[in-house]
Design a protein around this motif. Structure first.
Motif, PDB file in Angstrom:
ATOM      1  N   VAL A   5      55.994  -1.683  50.005  1.00  0.00           N
ATOM      2  CA  VAL A   5      56.710  -2.017  48.772  1.00  0.00           C
ATOM      3  C   VAL A   5      56.428  -0.949  47.724  1.00  0.00           C
ATOM      4  O   VAL A   5      55.365  -0.313  47.713  1.00  0.00           O
ATOM      5  CB  VAL A   5      56.341  -3.420  48.231  1.00  0.00           C
ATOM      6  CG1 VAL A   5      56.688  -4.502  49.242  1.00  0.00           C
ATOM      7  CG2 VAL A   5      54.906  -3.512  47.814  1.00  0.00           C
ATOM      8  N   ARG A   6      57.393  -0.753  46.860  1.00  0.00           N
ATOM      9  CA  ARG A   6      57.236   0.264  45.809  1.00  0.00           C
ATOM     10  C   ARG A   6      56.435  -0.291  44.636  1.00  0.00           C
ATOM     11  O   ARG A   6      56.459  -1.486  44.360  1.00  0.00           O
ATOM     12  CB  ARG A   6      58.613   0.714  45.328  1.00  0.00           C
ATOM     13  CG  ARG A   6      59.383   1.431  46.413  1.00  0.00           C
ATOM     14  CD  ARG A   6      60.669   2.008  45.912  1.00  0.00           C
ATOM     15  NE  ARG A   6      61.598   0.914  45.623  1.00  0.00           N
ATOM     16  CZ  ARG A   6      62.771   1.070  45.042  1.00  0.00           C
ATOM     17  NH1 ARG A   6      63.158   2.277  44.669  1.00  0.00           N
ATOM     18  NH2 ARG A   6      63.556   0.064  44.819  1.00  0.00           N
ATOM     19  N   ASP A   7      55.750   0.600  43.957  1.00  0.00           N
ATOM     20  CA  ASP A   7      55.032   0.261  42.734  1.00  0.00           C
ATOM     21  C   ASP A   7      56.078  -0.103  41.684  1.00  0.00           C
ATOM     22  O   ASP A   7      56.949   0.714  41.345  1.00  0.00           O
ATOM     23  CB  ASP A   7      54.206   1.471  42.291  1.00  0.00           C
ATOM     24  CG  ASP A   7      53.408   1.249  41.022  1.00  0.00           C
ATOM     25  OD1 ASP A   7      53.665   0.271  40.285  1.00  0.00           O
ATOM     26  OD2 ASP A   7      52.518   2.073  40.767  1.00  0.00           O
ATOM     27  N   LEU A   8      56.022  -1.323  41.158  1.00  0.00           N
ATOM     28  CA  LEU A   8      57.023  -1.779  40.197  1.00  0.00           C
ATOM     29  C   LEU A   8      56.939  -1.055  38.859  1.00  0.00           C
ATOM     30  O   LEU A   8      57.880  -1.094  38.081  1.00  0.00           O
ATOM     31  CB  LEU A   8      56.902  -3.296  39.997  1.00  0.00           C
ATOM     32  CG  LEU A   8      57.162  -4.133  41.251  1.00  0.00           C
ATOM     33  CD1 LEU A   8      56.972  -5.618  40.947  1.00  0.00           C
ATOM     34  CD2 LEU A   8      58.548  -3.863  41.805  1.00  0.00           C
ATOM     35  N   GLY A   9      55.827  -0.383  38.596  1.00  0.00           N
ATOM     36  CA  GLY A   9      55.687   0.387  37.368  1.00  0.00           C
ATOM     37  C   GLY A   9      56.126   1.832  37.505  1.00  0.00           C
ATOM     38  O   GLY A   9      56.168   2.577  36.523  1.00  0.00           O
ATOM     39  N   SER A  10      56.482   2.227  38.720  1.00  0.00           N
ATOM     40  CA  SER A  10      56.859   3.624  38.967  1.00  0.00           C
ATOM     41  C   SER A  10      58.168   3.991  38.277  1.00  0.00           C
ATOM     42  O   SER A  10      59.001   3.139  37.971  1.00  0.00           O
ATOM     43  CB  SER A  10      57.005   3.868  40.476  1.00  0.00           C
ATOM     44  OG  SER A  10      58.151   3.182  40.970  1.00  0.00           O
ATOM     45  N   ALA A  11      58.337   5.284  38.058  1.00  0.00           N
ATOM     46  CA  ALA A  11      59.568   5.782  37.430  1.00  0.00           C
ATOM     47  C   ALA A  11      60.795   5.427  38.269  1.00  0.00           C
ATOM     48  O   ALA A  11      61.856   5.133  37.727  1.00  0.00           O
ATOM     49  CB  ALA A  11      59.471   7.291  37.218  1.00  0.00           C
ATOM     50  N   ASP A  12      60.626   5.422  39.579  1.00  0.00           N
ATOM     51  CA  ASP A  12      61.724   5.089  40.483  1.00  0.00           C
ATOM     52  C   ASP A  12      62.234   3.670  40.231  1.00  0.00           C
ATOM     53  O   ASP A  12      63.439   3.440  40.113  1.00  0.00           O
ATOM     54  CB  ASP A  12      61.250   5.239  41.931  1.00  0.00           C
ATOM     55  CG  ASP A  12      62.328   4.931  42.944  1.00  0.00           C
ATOM     56  OD1 ASP A  12      63.484   5.355  42.739  1.00  0.00           O
ATOM     57  OD2 ASP A  12      62.015   4.266  43.954  1.00  0.00           O
ATOM     58  N   VAL A  13      61.318   2.721  40.142  1.00  0.00           N
ATOM     59  CA  VAL A  13      61.707   1.332  39.904  1.00  0.00           C
ATOM     60  C   VAL A  13      62.142   1.146  38.457  1.00  0.00           C
ATOM     61  O   VAL A  13      63.194   0.555  38.178  1.00  0.00           O
ATOM     62  CB  VAL A  13      60.554   0.368  40.261  1.00  0.00           C
ATOM     63  CG1 VAL A  13      60.888  -1.064  39.843  1.00  0.00           C
ATOM     64  CG2 VAL A  13      60.262   0.430  41.756  1.00  0.00           C
ATOM     65  N   GLN A  14      61.352   1.645  37.528  1.00  0.00           N
ATOM     66  CA  GLN A  14      61.661   1.456  36.112  1.00  0.00           C
ATOM     67  C   GLN A  14      62.943   2.177  35.684  1.00  0.00           C
ATOM     68  O   GLN A  14      63.564   1.818  34.696  1.00  0.00           O
ATOM     69  CB  GLN A  14      60.484   1.902  35.249  1.00  0.00           C
ATOM     70  CG  GLN A  14      59.253   1.023  35.409  1.00  0.00           C
ATOM     71  CD  GLN A  14      59.463  -0.393  34.898  1.00  0.00           C
ATOM     72  OE1 GLN A  14      60.113  -0.620  33.877  1.00  0.00           O
ATOM     73  NE2 GLN A  14      58.916  -1.356  35.613  1.00  0.00           N
ATOM     74  N   GLY A  15      63.351   3.184  36.446  1.00  0.00           N
ATOM     75  CA  GLY A  15      64.585   3.908  36.146  1.00  0.00           C
ATOM     76  C   GLY A  15      65.841   3.158  36.534  1.00  0.00           C
ATOM     77  O   GLY A  15      66.947   3.557  36.155  1.00  0.00           O
ATOM     78  N   GLN A  16      65.687   2.068  37.271  1.00  0.00           N
ATOM     79  CA  GLN A  16      66.844   1.266  37.648  1.00  0.00           C
ATOM     80  C   GLN A  16      67.273   0.405  36.464  1.00  0.00           C
ATOM     81  O   GLN A  16      66.460   0.027  35.619  1.00  0.00           O
ATOM     82  CB  GLN A  16      66.508   0.383  38.845  1.00  0.00           C
ATOM     83  CG  GLN A  16      66.226   1.190  40.105  1.00  0.00           C
ATOM     84  CD  GLN A  16      65.927   0.298  41.278  1.00  0.00           C
ATOM     85  OE1 GLN A  16      66.776  -0.470  41.701  1.00  0.00           O
ATOM     86  NE2 GLN A  16      64.709   0.411  41.800  1.00  0.00           N
ATOM     87  N   SER A  17      68.548   0.084  36.421  1.00  0.00           N
ATOM     88  CA  SER A  17      69.064  -0.768  35.345  1.00  0.00           C
ATOM     89  C   SER A  17      68.587  -2.201  35.558  1.00  0.00           C
ATOM     90  O   SER A  17      68.181  -2.588  36.661  1.00  0.00           O
ATOM     91  CB  SER A  17      70.593  -0.742  35.333  1.00  0.00           C
ATOM     92  OG  SER A  17      71.115  -1.420  36.464  1.00  0.00           O
TER      93      SER A  17
END
Length: 105
Positions: free
Chosen positions: A54-66
């Motif tokens: 699972v991806r880190d929910l604080g990562s730029a990848d996740v946080q960059g989603q709308s």
């Protein structure tokens, strides 16, 4: 006349007690439904999270989603993650998205 007064008093009394349902608490729902895989801090550093990558929910990848993209993942599921809209409802899914935003690094 007494009936009218009593009726009006009843309407005022019952109307004042009618309140909207409290907003779901995203943090509590996250702790109950998400933390086992995503970890309390959103890092994904749990045995289940590591196994499923699972991806880190604080990562730029996740946080960059709308918000809509995150909502769709929570509501409809993705990969091994189950869909939650049917069991939790739209408002709770929105509360989870708001909580996910709190993990931003």
């Amino acid at each position: 006349m007494t009936t009218a007064v009593l009726g009006a008093a009843f309407l005022c009394h019952t109307g004042s007690q009618a309140a909207a349902a409290p907003a779901p608490d995203g943090a509590d729902i996250y702790k109950a439904k998400c933390a086992a895989c995503h970890a309390a801090d959103g890092s994904g550093a749990t045995p289940a999270g590591k196994a499923m990558k699972v991806r880190d929910l604080g990562s730029a990848d996740v946080q960059g989603q709308s918000d809509q993209q995150l909502y769709d993942i929570v509501a409809k599921g993705k990969g091994k993650m189950p869909a939650y809209e049917g069991t939790l409802g739209a408002d709770t899914c929105k509360a989870l998205v708001a909580h996910i935003r709190e993990f931003k690094h």
